[in-house]
Design a protein around this motif. Structure first.
Motif: not given
Length: 476
Positions: A106, A110, A113, A378, A380-381
């Motif tokens: 993750d 980030q 992202d 996003s 993020s995941t």
């Protein structure tokens, strides 16, 4: 041979011929010096009419050629900007593919992202800053007036409506952007009997018009703000955020609410909705709220709709006029786009006399992150990366289609340019056949008339001597 004293018939005849040859000689001089066979309607009335029509066609067609070159320039600017949007989207898709890989943590996503979100902002920057001949080809009509926070179903035009009949999502707030230097704007708002309100804010958080946000725990708090869970303790962090269009660090300030304030123009506000604070607009309470800005604004303004957290619906109306002068460029372009909803630019392709007007029509190609369906994405995941990947695939297809449209219209205009260039050449040649002097023929005519004129002068001198012969006979 008879000699008549009363009339020298030969001299009179020669004089007439001399006048005629002199007139023809003057005409030859005029044609040779001007270069035109027709110098007045008397020279060739029908020919002059035809030539004037051909000349008008040549002049207009040459202007059409310039118009087409402008249109090609417009399309090239827009397509070039879309090329950069495509490059950014391709990179975003590459990042989404990388983030979708299950090997990354993750924290890795980030990091990916951060670049992803920055590229999204760059797409918006390109769309907002791309301008050609005072127009913004990559912005929708609503984005011109309301910026990146424009609703999907807004229609613009003086007296037309902003309509949103769906429940609010999330906090129950909608935000619209009004650029600086906008003139004489009026908002009329109907919350359909619920306690929804409209407000004007500066991007720094100054509350310019509407119902004031109460202090924390104030029992007289407006139901609207109360239902949203907003008061002075959290308004900055939950309402005046950058995602809602406010500047970073915006702070609530109601010291000049519903006054002229720092807008740079006079402001009036009427109707504050739910007067008994029960969440409903009942009989005797104000159903309609109106905010009027008279004059020219000197700063960017945010129109905020603060609605109940669920089940709200509203209808608003925006209008403007030109009483205070020319409206801002954004409003003028938005108004034009509203009056011409399908096509933004019409490039003249023909201006022939007694022929219908024809145009190349170039549609707007909105290409902000919102228009391309990239907002809210996003990395993020892994799941979010998969959603982003699918959205970017569609966005890239959309961009490619828009670029292809510009390419097609450029090719069409280039073809029209070539055709019009040939047309001007041939029309000018036809006009030349009618209007221009044939120097070879006219020079021969000049020489002929000069010989005739000289001969006439000589013969007139001899004819004038004939009465003297008659007198010599009498004297003899």
């Amino acid at each position: 041979m008879s000699l008549l004293i009363g009339h020298n018939q030969s001299a009179l005849n020669i004089q007439r011929q001399l006048f005629s040859s002199t007139t023809r000689l003057d005409q030859s001089f005029e044609r040779l010096s001007s270069g035109f066979r027709i110098n007045s309607a008397a020279d060739d009335a029908a020919g002059l009419q035809i030539a004037d029509r051909l000349q008008s066609d040549v002049i207009s067609t040459r202007q059409v050629v310039r118009n087409l070159n402008d249109g090609i320039g417009y399309a090239q600017i827009a397509e070039g900007a879309l090329d950069e949007v495509s490059t950014a989207s391709q990179r975003m898709r590459q990042l989404a593919v990388q983030a979708q890989n299950g090997i990354h943590s993750d924290s890795d996503r980030q990091a990916l992202d951060k670049e992803f979100q920055q590229l999204k902002k760059e797409i918006d920057r390109i769309a907002n800053e791309t301008e050609a001949f005072g127009r913004h080809p990559l912005l929708s009509p609503t984005a011109l007036l309301f910026g990146n926070n424009s609703p999907d179903n807004v229609t613009l035009g003086s007296g037309q409506q902003i309509v949103n009949n769906l429940p609010f999502s999330g906090s129950g707030n909608d935000f619209y952007f009004i650029p600086a230097n906008s003139e004489n704007i009026r908002f009329t708002f109907d919350s359909y009997g619920l306690d929804d309100d409209i407000h004007l804010f500066s991007t720094s958080g100054e509350h310019l018009a509407g119902v004031e946000v109460p202090a924390a725990g104030d029992p007289l708090a407006d139901f609207n703000w109360q239902d949203l869970g907003l008061d002075l303790s959290n308004i900055d962090s939950a309402f005046l955020t950058t995602s809602n269009g406010f500047s970073s660090g915006a702070s609530y300030d109601a010291s000049n609410i519903n006054a002229a304030s720092a807008v740079g123009t006079s402001l009036t506000y009427s109707g504050d909705g739910d007067l008994n604070n029960d969440g409903l607009i009942n009989s005797g309470e104000t159903v309609i709220e109106v905010i009027t800005l008279t004059g020219t604004t000197n700063q960017d303004i945010i129109l905020a709709v603060s609605g109940q957290s669920s089940g709200s619906a509203y209808q608003g109306q925006i209008s403007w006029d030109r009483l205070g002068g020319v409206a801002s460029a954004a409003i003028q372009e938005a108004e034009f786009a509203a009056e011409n909803p399908e096509k933004d630019v019409k490039i003249t392709t023909s201006a022939a006399i007694n022929a219908p007007q024809d145009y190349h029509e170039i549609a707007k190609t909105p290409a902000t992150a919102a228009d391309l369906g990239l907002t809210g994405l996003s990395l993020s995941t892994q799941q979010q990366a998969e959603v982003a990947l699918n959205a970017l695939s569609e966005a890239i297809d959309d961009i490619g289609e828009k670029r292809a449209g510009y390419g097609a219209v450029q090719n069409a205009m280039q073809s029209n340019l070539r055709n019009l260039s040939i047309r001007v050449e041939n029309t000018r040649a036809a006009q030349s056949q009618i209007m221009d002097t044939d120097y070879a023929s006219e020079t021969a005519t000049l020489a002929k008339n000069q010989i005739i004129q000289q001969a006439s002068h000589s013969l007139l001198s001899q004819a004038n001597q004939r009465p003297e012969i008659a007198l010599s006979l009498l004297n003899g």
